[in-house]
Each structure stands twice: as C-alpha cells, then as structure tokens.
Design an enzyme around this catalytic site. Structure first.
Site, PDB file in Angstrom:
ATOM      1  CG  ASN A 120      -1.830   1.177   1.319  1.00 42.25           C
ATOM      2  OD1 ASN A 120      -1.923   1.960   0.374  1.00 42.25           O
ATOM      3  ND2 ASN A 120      -2.491   1.331   2.442  1.00 42.25           N
ATOM      4  CE  LYS A 172      -0.357   3.100   4.788  1.00 40.79           C
ATOM      5  NZ  LYS A 172      -0.192   3.199   6.244  1.00 40.79           N
ATOM      6  CG  HIS A 219      -5.821   1.526   5.123  1.00 41.16           C
ATOM      7  ND1 HIS A 219      -5.402   2.457   6.042  1.00 41.16           N
ATOM      8  CD2 HIS A 219      -4.783   0.658   4.976  1.00 41.16           C
ATOM      9  CE1 HIS A 219      -4.163   2.159   6.424  1.00 41.16           C
ATOM     10  NE2 HIS A 219      -3.771   1.077   5.787  1.00 41.16           N
ATOM     11  CD  GLU A 265      -3.236   5.318   6.592  1.00 39.90           C
ATOM     12  OE1 GLU A 265      -2.214   4.965   7.195  1.00 39.90           O
ATOM     13  OE2 GLU A 265      -3.336   5.331   5.339  1.00 39.90           O
ATOM     14  CB  SER A 307       5.232  -1.977  11.800  1.00 38.21           C
ATOM     15  OG  SER A 307       4.732  -0.672  12.024  1.00 38.21           O
TER      16      SER A 307
END
Length: 247
Positions: free
Chosen positions: A10, A12, A94, A96, A210
């Site tokens: 991803n 982003k 997601h 976010e 992470s």
C-alpha cells in the site's frame, strides 16, 4: 488448505512519476516468489502508469473507490473506471479511511459489495485501535467490522481480508507473531461459525502493521497468516524480501 500467499503493497499518498517508474522497475526485476500473489496499491493519478509498467503477474489496486458506478460524487472514483484502466483490485476500509475520512462499517461493506459486483478483487481491511486492544475489545471490533461486510457479500472468492491492528501501522510497533496468529485464528473461527467452513478454509487473511524484511518470515510461518499488507516498506527494495517471505 492450499491458500495462495498474497502480499499487498500500500503506497498510500506517496510517490511521483519518477519514483513510481523506479519502483515498477524494481518490482519487475524481482525476483518475486512465483507462488506468492503480489498486488500494489498505487495513488489514483499513477494507476495507469503503474499498470503499464508492471508485468501482468503483479496486480495493481486502487486505494479506494465508491459504491456506485457513476454520478454526482465529486472526487470519487468507481470500480467501472478502475476496470476501464485494466485494473483488477481495490483496497477498501483501510483504517486511515475509517479514522481520517469517517468511513463507517456499513459504507465500507457497500463499497466492497459493489466492487465485487463490478468484477474487482478486494482487499478488505479491519483492525482495532490501541485503546480498543487495551480494553480487551480486539475480537469484538474485528468481528463487528467483518460482520458488516458479511451482511453484503455472498461470494468470498475474490475477497482478501487484511487484519491491521491500527496501533501497529506506521508506528514501528508490530503485533508479535503470536498476537497476530491469535487474531487470525479467531477470525477464521468466526468465518466458520458465521459464514461457512469452506469460506473459512479458503479465505486469505493478511497481516498488516509495520511488516518489514526483519519480521516477515516469522509472521509468514504462522498457520493462519496468508500474506501481508505492507505500508512504508512497500516503497523500498526490501518489499521484495517480504514478498519472498515463504521461500
């Protein structure tokens, strides 16, 4: 079993023409494990560029799309448009999108259903915040988010679930392989009890939060972790090592 390992990157809101081109070259050179399905989530302005520069063996995903095919929805993109660009995937729900843009479980479920109906494959994201984990709500939150999607989806063959503990995204904190496996196993049990044993056995559940070259092999060795959704590390050459975590 035979679930094909699936690694998503991803990107982003990162990149420009030059860096996307460079990243596509790195990915094209690989070498990538042929037994792992690879998908990259590219910012909307560069979707065509990425698709044109990557081999067909690598999927390209949009990072969002809307729940209808067209209309007066300024700033949105539809699955039909993504299909028109030759894309096969979209990332939906997601954390976010949920936290910053206020997307609800219901809206995300509607988006997932529409994207599937239009012929896209979907990486559907779920996961708890640090407060929710500390309150012992991890499973309740993940089950609630999954249940909303299950209310709209009948055929799960084109859905990948990405479990992303929000407290581990971009923080450098990773759930331990044991913590991740525990949630993945609980989700699989939820699918057995609430959808079907067949779907539970077949559905791929990625871990996101992470993931790095340093921790990916230990995570990949867990029986219910079927891949990763990788954020920051997907912009770096180490993404190749993460894709190859099963080798």
């Amino acid at each position: 079993m035979g679930r094909k390992f699936c690694v998503g990157g991803n990107w982003k809101m990162n990149g420009d023409k030059a860096s996307v081109t460079e990243l596509c070259k790195t990915l094209s050179a690989g070498p990538l494990d042929p037994n792992t399905e690879v998908v990259v989530g590219c910012p909307a302005p560069y979707l065509s560029l990425a698709r044109s520069q990557l081999p067909e063996t690598i999927g390209v995903a949009a990072q969002n799309c809307y729940k209808v095919a067209k209309g007066a929805f300024t700033g949105e993109i539809s699955p039909a448009m993504l299909k028109d660009l030759g894309l096969g995937w979209v990332i939906l729900g997601h954390s976010e999108r949920r936290a910053i843009f206020g997307e609800t479980d219901e809206l995300i479920a509607e988006k997932v259903a529409h994207a599937l109906a239009e012929g896209l494959k979907v990486i559907a994201c779920i996961g708890e915040t640090l407060q929710e984990r500390e309150a012992g709500q991890t499973e309740a939150v993940c089950f609630r988010q999954t249940k909303a999607i299950a209310a709209q989806v009948k055929d799960w063959s084109n859905v990948v679930i990405a479990y992303e503990p929000v407290w581990a995204i971009g923080t450098g904190k990773t759930a331990t392989p044991e913590q991740a496996q525990e949630v993945h196993a609980a989700l699989r049990k939820w699918f057995t009890e609430n959808v079907s044993a067949d779907v539970s056995n077949a559905i791929r559940i990625q871990y996101g939060g992470s993931v790095t070259a340093a921790n990916c092999r230990e995570l990949a060795a867990k029986p219910d972790i079927d891949g990763f959704l990788v954020g920051g590390a997907s912009l770096k050459p180490e993404f190749i090592q993460i894709v190859n975590a099963k080798q």
